[in-house]
Design a protein around this motif. Sequence first.
Motif, PDB file in Angstrom:
ATOM      1  N   ARG A  66       5.427   1.758  -2.402  1.00  0.00           N
ATOM      2  CA  ARG A  66       5.630   1.305  -1.019  1.00  0.00           C
ATOM      3  C   ARG A  66       5.269   2.403  -0.022  1.00  0.00           C
ATOM      4  O   ARG A  66       4.704   2.137   1.032  1.00  0.00           O
ATOM      5  CB  ARG A  66       7.058   0.812  -0.841  1.00  0.00           C
ATOM      6  CG  ARG A  66       7.241  -0.549  -1.482  1.00  0.00           C
ATOM      7  CD  ARG A  66       8.695  -0.952  -1.595  1.00  0.00           C
ATOM      8  NE  ARG A  66       8.859  -2.299  -2.137  1.00  0.00           N
ATOM      9  CZ  ARG A  66       8.783  -2.611  -3.419  1.00  0.00           C
ATOM     10  NH1 ARG A  66       8.515  -1.687  -4.304  1.00  0.00           N
ATOM     11  NH2 ARG A  66       8.953  -3.852  -3.822  1.00  0.00           N
ATOM     12  N   ASN A  80       1.579   2.422   0.274  1.00  0.00           N
ATOM     13  CA  ASN A  80       1.131   1.336   1.146  1.00  0.00           C
ATOM     14  C   ASN A  80       1.288   1.714   2.615  1.00  0.00           C
ATOM     15  O   ASN A  80       0.425   1.410   3.440  1.00  0.00           O
ATOM     16  CB  ASN A  80       1.890   0.044   0.846  1.00  0.00           C
ATOM     17  CG  ASN A  80       1.484  -0.550  -0.487  1.00  0.00           C
ATOM     18  OD1 ASN A  80       0.423  -0.261  -1.018  1.00  0.00           O
ATOM     19  ND2 ASN A  80       2.353  -1.379  -1.044  1.00  0.00           N
ATOM     20  N   ALA A  81       2.386   2.387   2.958  1.00  0.00           N
ATOM     21  CA  ALA A  81       2.587   2.847   4.332  1.00  0.00           C
ATOM     22  C   ALA A  81       1.492   3.836   4.721  1.00  0.00           C
ATOM     23  O   ALA A  81       0.959   3.775   5.835  1.00  0.00           O
ATOM     24  CB  ALA A  81       3.965   3.476   4.481  1.00  0.00           C
ATOM     25  N   GLN A 107      -1.513   3.927   3.602  1.00  0.00           N
ATOM     26  CA  GLN A 107      -2.797   3.237   3.758  1.00  0.00           C
ATOM     27  C   GLN A 107      -2.960   2.689   5.171  1.00  0.00           C
ATOM     28  O   GLN A 107      -4.070   2.659   5.691  1.00  0.00           O
ATOM     29  CB  GLN A 107      -2.926   2.130   2.722  1.00  0.00           C
ATOM     30  CG  GLN A 107      -3.149   2.669   1.324  1.00  0.00           C
ATOM     31  CD  GLN A 107      -3.149   1.593   0.251  1.00  0.00           C
ATOM     32  OE1 GLN A 107      -2.595   0.519   0.428  1.00  0.00           O
ATOM     33  NE2 GLN A 107      -3.755   1.911  -0.876  1.00  0.00           N
ATOM     34  N   VAL A 108      -1.879   2.293   5.792  1.00  0.00           N
ATOM     35  CA  VAL A 108      -1.932   1.824   7.184  1.00  0.00           C
ATOM     36  C   VAL A 108      -2.444   2.944   8.082  1.00  0.00           C
ATOM     37  O   VAL A 108      -3.274   2.721   8.962  1.00  0.00           O
ATOM     38  CB  VAL A 108      -0.542   1.332   7.649  1.00  0.00           C
ATOM     39  CG1 VAL A 108      -0.515   1.054   9.138  1.00  0.00           C
ATOM     40  CG2 VAL A 108      -0.123   0.099   6.856  1.00  0.00           C
ATOM     41  N   ILE A 109      -1.962   4.157   7.840  1.00  0.00           N
ATOM     42  CA  ILE A 109      -2.390   5.302   8.638  1.00  0.00           C
ATOM     43  C   ILE A 109      -3.874   5.571   8.420  1.00  0.00           C
ATOM     44  O   ILE A 109      -4.613   5.814   9.372  1.00  0.00           O
ATOM     45  CB  ILE A 109      -1.553   6.549   8.278  1.00  0.00           C
ATOM     46  CG1 ILE A 109      -0.076   6.289   8.552  1.00  0.00           C
ATOM     47  CG2 ILE A 109      -2.049   7.771   9.048  1.00  0.00           C
ATOM     48  CD1 ILE A 109       0.867   7.227   7.830  1.00  0.00           C
ATOM     49  N   GLN A 141      -6.119   3.536   7.844  1.00  0.00           N
ATOM     50  CA  GLN A 141      -6.924   2.486   8.480  1.00  0.00           C
ATOM     51  C   GLN A 141      -6.847   2.544  10.004  1.00  0.00           C
ATOM     52  O   GLN A 141      -7.440   1.721  10.684  1.00  0.00           O
ATOM     53  CB  GLN A 141      -6.456   1.117   7.983  1.00  0.00           C
ATOM     54  CG  GLN A 141      -6.669   0.912   6.500  1.00  0.00           C
ATOM     55  CD  GLN A 141      -5.894  -0.273   5.950  1.00  0.00           C
ATOM     56  OE1 GLN A 141      -5.154  -0.941   6.630  1.00  0.00           O
ATOM     57  NE2 GLN A 141      -6.082  -0.524   4.648  1.00  0.00           N
ATOM     58  N   SER A 142      -6.132   3.514  10.531  1.00  0.00           N
ATOM     59  CA  SER A 142      -5.989   3.647  11.981  1.00  0.00           C
ATOM     60  C   SER A 142      -7.185   4.391  12.559  1.00  0.00           C
ATOM     61  O   SER A 142      -8.085   4.779  11.831  1.00  0.00           O
ATOM     62  CB  SER A 142      -4.695   4.403  12.311  1.00  0.00           C
ATOM     63  OG  SER A 142      -4.858   5.783  12.006  1.00  0.00           O
ATOM     64  N   TYR A 188      -6.070  13.772   9.685  1.00  0.00           N
ATOM     65  CA  TYR A 188      -5.059  13.233   8.777  1.00  0.00           C
ATOM     66  C   TYR A 188      -4.857  14.168   7.584  1.00  0.00           C
ATOM     67  O   TYR A 188      -3.730  14.502   7.218  1.00  0.00           O
ATOM     68  CB  TYR A 188      -5.482  11.825   8.344  1.00  0.00           C
ATOM     69  CG  TYR A 188      -4.483  11.043   7.537  1.00  0.00           C
ATOM     70  CD1 TYR A 188      -3.122  11.275   7.597  1.00  0.00           C
ATOM     71  CD2 TYR A 188      -4.923  10.029   6.696  1.00  0.00           C
ATOM     72  CE1 TYR A 188      -2.225  10.523   6.852  1.00  0.00           C
ATOM     73  CE2 TYR A 188      -4.028   9.270   5.951  1.00  0.00           C
ATOM     74  CZ  TYR A 188      -2.679   9.526   6.027  1.00  0.00           C
ATOM     75  OH  TYR A 188      -1.793   8.789   5.287  1.00  0.00           O
ATOM     76  N   GLU A 231      -2.565   4.418  19.665  1.00  0.00           N
ATOM     77  CA  GLU A 231      -2.688   4.052  18.255  1.00  0.00           C
ATOM     78  C   GLU A 231      -2.749   5.300  17.383  1.00  0.00           C
ATOM     79  O   GLU A 231      -2.093   5.395  16.346  1.00  0.00           O
ATOM     80  CB  GLU A 231      -3.929   3.197  18.014  1.00  0.00           C
ATOM     81  CG  GLU A 231      -4.101   2.807  16.549  1.00  0.00           C
ATOM     82  CD  GLU A 231      -5.372   2.016  16.294  1.00  0.00           C
ATOM     83  OE1 GLU A 231      -6.244   2.551  15.586  1.00  0.00           O
ATOM     84  OE2 GLU A 231      -5.470   0.880  16.791  1.00  0.00           O
ATOM     85  N   ALA A 278      -0.145   6.755  14.529  1.00  0.00           N
ATOM     86  CA  ALA A 278      -0.617   7.128  13.192  1.00  0.00           C
ATOM     87  C   ALA A 278      -0.235   8.572  12.870  1.00  0.00           C
ATOM     88  O   ALA A 278       0.189   8.873  11.747  1.00  0.00           O
ATOM     89  CB  ALA A 278      -2.127   6.940  13.091  1.00  0.00           C
ATOM     90  N   SER A 294       3.485   8.807  12.208  1.00  0.00           N
ATOM     91  CA  SER A 294       3.733   8.167  10.909  1.00  0.00           C
ATOM     92  C   SER A 294       3.234   9.029   9.759  1.00  0.00           C
ATOM     93  O   SER A 294       3.889   9.132   8.711  1.00  0.00           O
ATOM     94  CB  SER A 294       3.064   6.787  10.872  1.00  0.00           C
ATOM     95  OG  SER A 294       3.604   5.957  11.882  1.00  0.00           O
TER      96      SER A 294
END
Length: 158
Positions: free
Chosen positions: A19, A22-23, A25-27, A29-30, A37, A122, A126, A129
Amino acid sequence: MEPRINLFANEIAAKFTKRLTNAGQVIGQSGLPAATYELVKIRASQINGCGFCTDMHTKDAAAAGETQVRLNLVAAWREATVFTEAERAALALAEEGTRLADAHHGVSDETWAAVQKHYDDEQLGALVSAIAVINAYNRLNVIARTPAGSYEPGMFGV
């Protein structure tokens, strides 16, 4: 060095780590630049003494084209001339966001103003996060004593 617990073999830890991945991966894709990063993940991992994450993210950054000079200088970014002003602001935020207990104010207004100059909303989301996620990974791996050195770029398929 033997790990205290294998985070990949333990059912609960593996579910949690999935999990957390998965969190992350959101970053990815930002709109946050990929180099920024990776630099943030490396710096937080260095501060937290997480060999596993430092190994992983320096190797991933190198595989993505990051130069050895910049990788060598992440820990000394304030004295290095190889980082952009935007990257320097992100590294300052990563340090202050990782060392929350070291200062009564947490992240300074000056550091926040610097990142706001270089990143849109945005990207700021990211960046914040990313710092939270890498600190969670660092804590998992440091507590578990996950050994460093054997990571190969892309081995987790992320």
